[in-house]
Motif scaffolding. Structure first.
Motif, PDB file in Angstrom:
ATOM      1  N   PRO A  39       0.825  -1.217   0.000  1.00  0.00           N
ATOM      2  CA  PRO A  39       0.000   0.000   0.000  1.00  0.00           C
ATOM      3  C   PRO A  39       0.855   1.261   0.000  1.00  0.00           C
ATOM      4  O   PRO A  39       2.063   1.226   0.250  1.00  0.00           O
ATOM      5  CB  PRO A  39      -0.801  -0.115   1.299  1.00  0.00           C
ATOM      6  N   ASN A  40       0.217   2.390  -0.258  1.00  0.00           N
ATOM      7  CA  ASN A  40       0.923   3.678  -0.228  1.00  0.00           C
ATOM      8  C   ASN A  40       1.169   4.176   1.188  1.00  0.00           C
ATOM      9  O   ASN A  40       2.065   4.983   1.423  1.00  0.00           O
ATOM     10  CB  ASN A  40       0.116   4.732  -1.003  1.00  0.00           C
ATOM     11  N   ASP A  41       0.370   3.710   2.140  1.00  0.00           N
ATOM     12  CA  ASP A  41       0.513   4.133   3.524  1.00  0.00           C
ATOM     13  C   ASP A  41       1.848   3.642   4.100  1.00  0.00           C
ATOM     14  O   ASP A  41       2.199   2.469   3.964  1.00  0.00           O
ATOM     15  CB  ASP A  41      -0.644   3.586   4.364  1.00  0.00           C
ATOM     16  N   ARG A  42       2.582   4.538   4.753  1.00  0.00           N
ATOM     17  CA  ARG A  42       3.920   4.200   5.246  1.00  0.00           C
ATOM     18  C   ARG A  42       3.888   3.080   6.276  1.00  0.00           C
ATOM     19  O   ARG A  42       4.703   2.145   6.220  1.00  0.00           O
ATOM     20  CB  ARG A  42       4.573   5.448   5.847  1.00  0.00           C
ATOM     21  N   MET A  43       2.964   3.129   7.219  1.00  0.00           N
ATOM     22  CA  MET A  43       2.887   2.100   8.252  1.00  0.00           C
ATOM     23  C   MET A  43       2.562   0.744   7.644  1.00  0.00           C
ATOM     24  O   MET A  43       3.136  -0.284   8.028  1.00  0.00           O
ATOM     25  CB  MET A  43       1.837   2.488   9.289  1.00  0.00           C
ATOM     26  N   GLU A  44       1.642   0.729   6.688  1.00  0.00           N
ATOM     27  CA  GLU A  44       1.284  -0.539   6.036  1.00  0.00           C
ATOM     28  C   GLU A  44       2.436  -1.071   5.198  1.00  0.00           C
ATOM     29  O   GLU A  44       2.629  -2.295   5.090  1.00  0.00           O
ATOM     30  CB  GLU A  44       0.038  -0.341   5.174  1.00  0.00           C
ATOM     31  N   ARG A  45       3.225  -0.177   4.606  1.00  0.00           N
ATOM     32  CA  ARG A  45       4.400  -0.633   3.864  1.00  0.00           C
ATOM     33  C   ARG A  45       5.402  -1.296   4.790  1.00  0.00           C
ATOM     34  O   ARG A  45       6.005  -2.324   4.453  1.00  0.00           O
ATOM     35  CB  ARG A  45       5.058   0.541   3.125  1.00  0.00           C
ATOM     36  N   GLU A  46       5.600  -0.722   5.969  1.00  0.00           N
ATOM     37  CA  GLU A  46       6.520  -1.338   6.926  1.00  0.00           C
ATOM     38  C   GLU A  46       6.025  -2.720   7.347  1.00  0.00           C
ATOM     39  O   GLU A  46       6.827  -3.634   7.543  1.00  0.00           O
ATOM     40  CB  GLU A  46       6.681  -0.419   8.139  1.00  0.00           C
ATOM     41  N   GLU A  47       4.717  -2.867   7.491  1.00  0.00           N
ATOM     42  CA  GLU A  47       4.149  -4.184   7.778  1.00  0.00           C
ATOM     43  C   GLU A  47       4.424  -5.145   6.620  1.00  0.00           C
ATOM     44  O   GLU A  47       4.680  -6.343   6.833  1.00  0.00           O
ATOM     45  CB  GLU A  47       2.646  -4.067   8.013  1.00  0.00           C
TER      46      GLU A  47
END
Length: 290
Positions: free
Chosen positions: A128-136
């Motif tokens: 995803p584009n969301d930073r937190m979701e990318r880290e996940e």
């Protein structure tokens, strides 16, 4: 999109393997699916991974349509509404595929050759584009890799890159790039900025170019009429067998010339179709395709 290859290139292997990874940005448009099918036919890949399918529910009919054969099998990470979605497809006559893991942002499949002793693994990812979701997503990829033995291909759209040179009109490194590079820095990479990517491994010998009649020419609009016109324009005298050979040789020359045009050249047609797909995706950014 990015392809990560672990183990598959570390040692020379005798078999050939061809993989396509492509962020298709939606499979809801029938015209777009037809274009994608035509391009896949030119690549003749063993396995294809689509990201951002944007399709919920059963996609069996869509998969058969774009693959162009009833022998296709697939695994799917279902889209959420019109967002995300991953599908991995292959020909079940050549490969036995089994889903090995499924996460929030990825799906993995183990493959074994039906006619040769070779096994490997693939993970398809859409971050995803969301930073937190990318880290996940990076954590999910790391956990998946730790569970997979042997050759492994990671392919997908990570919505970030490692270096500015890997993205159009990008001139500086940002925090997302640094996080991405640190998380996945030990792997080998092949990159493409939102274009379909073809990976081939094994021994692909370069062959000399020679004339070959392509069966798909027969389906090209106006092809039969064009050949008839050429044939009737040839004028030779002599014995019937000499005339036949001479006309066939002349026809071969005409076909070679025609095969270099957009209508007769599959490579040029592929570039045209890719340009048309880019136009459709530009439209898709402004409205929902039907």
């Amino acid at each position: 999109m990015v392809l990560e290859v672990g183990g598959i290139f570390s040692n020379k292997i005798s078999m050939k393997l061809s993989i396509v990874s492509w962020n298709v940005r939606g499979l809801n448009c029938s015209k777009k699916r037809s274009m994608i099918k035509n391009i896949l036919l030119t690549w003749n890949a063993d396995v294809v991974c689509f990201q951002e399918t944007k399709v919920e529910g059963d996609i069996t009919d869509i998969v058969r349509e774009v693959w162009g054969s009833r022998w296709v099998k697939y695994v799917q990470l279902e889209a959420s509404g019109t967002k995300w979605g991953i599908v991995i497809m292959w020909d079940k006559r050549d490969w036995e595929g089994v889903i090995s893991s499924e996460g929030m942002y990825s799906v993995s499949c183990s493959f074994t050759g039906r006619s040769q002793d070779f096994s490997w693994n693939m993970t398809g990812v859409y971050a995803p584009n969301d930073r937190m979701e990318r880290e996940e997503t990076w954590g999910e990829i790391g956990a998946t890799r730790s569970l997979i033995p042997g050759p492994w291909v990671l392919c997908g759209d990570f919505n970030t890159v490692r270096y500015p040179s890997e993205k159009k009109n990008c001139r500086r490194i940002n925090k997302a790039m640094i996080d991405f590079l640190i998380s996945l820095k030990t792997w080998k990479w092949v990159t493409s900025d939102h274009s379909p990517l073809l990976l081939q491994s094994g021994e692909w010998e370069k062959t000399n170019s020679y004339f070959k009649f392509e069966n798909w020419w027969l389906k090209t609009e106006g092809f039969n009429e064009r050949v008839k016109t050429w044939w009737e324009s040839f004028n030779y005298s002599g014995k019937p067998d000499f005339i036949l050979v001479a006309k066939l040789k002349a026809l071969k020359g005409k076909l070679k010339e025609w095969s270099k045009t957009t209508q007769g050249n599959l490579g040029m047609q592929k570039q045209v179709v890719l340009a048309q797909l880019a136009e459709l995706e530009e439209i898709q950014d402004h409205r929902i395709l039907k």
